[in-house]
Scaffold this motif. Sequence first.
Motif, PDB file in Angstrom:
ATOM      1  N   SER A 102       1.172  -1.219  -0.060  1.00  0.00           N
ATOM      2  CA  SER A 102      -0.151  -0.166  -0.253  1.00  0.00           C
ATOM      3  C   SER A 102       1.034   1.344  -0.201  1.00  0.00           C
ATOM      4  CB  SER A 102      -0.995   0.334   1.229  1.00  0.00           C
ATOM      5  OG  SER A 102      -1.480   0.711   1.303  1.00  0.00           O
ATOM      6  N   THR A 103       1.675   1.345   1.432  1.00  0.00           N
ATOM      7  CA  THR A 103       2.472   2.660   1.332  1.00  0.00           C
ATOM      8  C   THR A 103       4.116   2.983   0.664  1.00  0.00           C
ATOM      9  OG1 THR A 103       3.914   1.393   2.478  1.00  0.00           O
ATOM     10  CG2 THR A 103       1.933   2.382   4.015  1.00  0.00           C
ATOM     11  N   GLU A 104       4.846   1.806  -0.781  1.00  0.00           N
ATOM     12  CA  GLU A 104       5.319   1.808  -1.067  1.00  0.00           C
ATOM     13  C   GLU A 104       5.561   2.037  -2.946  1.00  0.00           C
ATOM     14  OE1 GLU A 104       8.429   2.748   0.244  1.00  0.00           O
ATOM     15  OE2 GLU A 104       7.347   3.126   2.508  1.00  0.00           O
ATOM     16  N   ILE A 105       4.734   0.760  -2.603  1.00  0.00           N
ATOM     17  CA  ILE A 105       4.178   0.076  -4.208  1.00  0.00           C
ATOM     18  C   ILE A 105       2.689   0.903  -5.043  1.00  0.00           C
ATOM     19  CG2 ILE A 105       3.578  -1.872  -5.851  1.00  0.00           C
ATOM     20  CD1 ILE A 105       6.178  -2.059  -4.387  1.00  0.00           C
ATOM     21  N   HIS A 106       2.045   0.918  -4.242  1.00  0.00           N
ATOM     22  CA  HIS A 106       0.439   1.694  -4.761  1.00  0.00           C
ATOM     23  C   HIS A 106       0.904   2.841  -4.966  1.00  0.00           C
ATOM     24  CE1 HIS A 106      -3.716   1.841  -3.965  1.00  0.00           C
ATOM     25  NE2 HIS A 106      -3.124   2.903  -5.385  1.00  0.00           N
ATOM     26  N   LYS A 128      13.237   5.217  -7.013  1.00  0.00           N
ATOM     27  CA  LYS A 128      12.834   4.480  -5.596  1.00  0.00           C
ATOM     28  C   LYS A 128      11.899   3.249  -6.100  1.00  0.00           C
ATOM     29  CE  LYS A 128      10.400   5.522  -1.546  1.00  0.00           C
ATOM     30  NZ  LYS A 128      10.297   6.911  -0.312  1.00  0.00           N
ATOM     31  N   LEU A 129      10.343   3.908  -6.546  1.00  0.00           N
ATOM     32  CA  LEU A 129       9.728   2.415  -7.010  1.00  0.00           C
ATOM     33  C   LEU A 129      10.646   1.512  -7.468  1.00  0.00           C
ATOM     34  CD1 LEU A 129       6.782   1.586  -6.979  1.00  0.00           C
ATOM     35  CD2 LEU A 129       5.818   2.789  -9.014  1.00  0.00           C
ATOM     36  N   GLU A 130      11.064   1.304  -8.801  1.00  0.00           N
ATOM     37  CA  GLU A 130      12.220   0.332  -9.321  1.00  0.00           C
ATOM     38  C   GLU A 130      13.038  -0.737  -8.141  1.00  0.00           C
ATOM     39  OE1 GLU A 130      12.792   2.506 -13.716  1.00  0.00           O
ATOM     40  OE2 GLU A 130      14.516   2.426 -11.664  1.00  0.00           O
ATOM     41  N   LYS A 131      13.275   0.106  -7.333  1.00  0.00           N
ATOM     42  CA  LYS A 131      13.924  -0.174  -6.045  1.00  0.00           C
ATOM     43  C   LYS A 131      12.743  -1.075  -4.962  1.00  0.00           C
ATOM     44  CE  LYS A 131      16.849   0.579  -1.635  1.00  0.00           C
ATOM     45  NZ  LYS A 131      17.734   1.819  -0.906  1.00  0.00           N
ATOM     46  N   ARG A 132      11.916  -1.274  -5.192  1.00  0.00           N
ATOM     47  CA  ARG A 132      11.015  -1.701  -3.961  1.00  0.00           C
ATOM     48  C   ARG A 132      10.408  -2.763  -4.804  1.00  0.00           C
ATOM     49  NH1 ARG A 132      12.013   1.464  -0.962  1.00  0.00           N
ATOM     50  NH2 ARG A 132      12.391   3.060   0.285  1.00  0.00           N
ATOM     51  N   ALA A 134      12.335  -4.317  -7.310  1.00  0.00           N
ATOM     52  CA  ALA A 134      13.682  -4.865  -7.270  1.00  0.00           C
ATOM     53  C   ALA A 134      13.528  -6.269  -5.617  1.00  0.00           C
ATOM     54  CB  ALA A 134      15.078  -4.071  -7.093  1.00  0.00           C
ATOM     55  N   TRP A 135      12.893  -6.054  -4.788  1.00  0.00           N
ATOM     56  CA  TRP A 135      13.255  -6.251  -3.236  1.00  0.00           C
ATOM     57  C   TRP A 135      12.274  -7.554  -4.006  1.00  0.00           C
ATOM     58  CZ3 TRP A 135       9.340  -7.400  -0.059  1.00  0.00           C
ATOM     59  CH2 TRP A 135       9.783  -8.071   1.304  1.00  0.00           C
ATOM     60  N   ILE A 136      10.661  -7.121  -4.038  1.00  0.00           N
ATOM     61  CA  ILE A 136       9.884  -8.462  -4.384  1.00  0.00           C
ATOM     62  C   ILE A 136      10.642  -8.941  -5.063  1.00  0.00           C
ATOM     63  CG2 ILE A 136       7.433  -8.757  -5.615  1.00  0.00           C
ATOM     64  CD1 ILE A 136       6.331  -5.207  -4.514  1.00  0.00           C
ATOM     65  N   ASN A 137      10.820  -8.906  -6.361  1.00  0.00           N
ATOM     66  CA  ASN A 137      11.726  -9.774  -6.916  1.00  0.00           C
ATOM     67  C   ASN A 137      13.096 -10.653  -6.414  1.00  0.00           C
ATOM     68  OD1 ASN A 137      12.565 -10.415  -9.922  1.00  0.00           O
ATOM     69  ND2 ASN A 137      14.628 -10.443  -9.599  1.00  0.00           N
ATOM     70  N   GLU A 138      13.643 -10.444  -5.746  1.00  0.00           N
ATOM     71  CA  GLU A 138      14.121 -11.511  -5.091  1.00  0.00           C
ATOM     72  C   GLU A 138      12.626 -11.614  -3.744  1.00  0.00           C
ATOM     73  OE1 GLU A 138      17.723 -11.625  -5.093  1.00  0.00           O
ATOM     74  OE2 GLU A 138      17.418 -10.632  -6.792  1.00  0.00           O
ATOM     75  N   HIS A 139      12.279 -11.503  -3.209  1.00  0.00           N
ATOM     76  CA  HIS A 139      11.709 -12.479  -2.107  1.00  0.00           C
ATOM     77  C   HIS A 139      11.179 -13.390  -3.118  1.00  0.00           C
ATOM     78  CE1 HIS A 139       8.880 -12.385   0.622  1.00  0.00           C
ATOM     79  NE2 HIS A 139       7.719 -12.251   0.156  1.00  0.00           N
ATOM     80  N   LEU A 140      10.286 -13.290  -4.313  1.00  0.00           N
ATOM     81  CA  LEU A 140       9.422 -14.244  -5.203  1.00  0.00           C
ATOM     82  C   LEU A 140      10.895 -15.465  -5.721  1.00  0.00           C
ATOM     83  CD1 LEU A 140       7.280 -12.194  -7.067  1.00  0.00           C
ATOM     84  CD2 LEU A 140       6.883 -14.126  -4.871  1.00  0.00           C
ATOM     85  N   ALA A 141      12.362 -15.302  -5.187  1.00  0.00           N
ATOM     86  CA  ALA A 141      13.389 -16.341  -5.434  1.00  0.00           C
ATOM     87  C   ALA A 141      12.472 -17.475  -5.090  1.00  0.00           C
ATOM     88  CB  ALA A 141      14.261 -15.219  -5.698  1.00  0.00           C
TER      89      ALA A 141
END
Length: 211
Positions: A102-106, A128-132, A134-141
């Motif tokens: 909600s706060t970082e992506i949306h 900043k949004l791209e960085k967020r 990128a974190w999700i991408n690694e989280h989904l690894a």
Amino acid sequence: MKLYYKPGACSLSPHIVANELGINVEFVKVDLKDHVTEQGKNFYKVNPHGYIPALELDNGEMLLEGVVIIQYLADQKPEMGLAPANGTFERYKLQEMLAFLSTEIHKGFIPLFYAAPAGDYIEIARPKLEKRYAWINEHLADKQYLMGDKFSVADTYLFAVTGWAKASWLKSYEDTPLHLDSLHHLQAWYERVKSREAVQQSILEEGLELN
């Protein structure tokens, strides 16, 4: 129940949840430019904030925040497992993820929607949004879905907002608001979610064409 929505907006998230659960919900389209429903009702009388989604319960009570609505819907059929039981640590982790989305992506998309008035701030907001992401991408690894190997309401929320940027994966960075083409775990997750029957049904019902 009635779900007030705009096609392709974040309200796609509870739309998907309702279809996943097979809950009988009336979907009411809202024109957010004029703030009227498809029946001509003043939407500000439904939600004084003027945004979607909004969920009207059978008793007339209203829920006005998307992350609350999707949890409420999930709790109507807890056996379906779209949200862990209330009071468990797993539920708090889900809420943590929903707060992040909600706060970082949306909210991170807002400057991109208003690029002209945002001006030079775009060059701060976009990385900043791209960085967020990128974190999700690694989280989904090592995960099929955001919360592990089981689909949850968090996936519906991320899917709805990521649809706004999906086309950018097919173009160059200079021509698009986001640079996500190298986030392969995110792309695989997106396709995995999109293939779900309830997601396809929701996309069809909203008249969308998502890549």
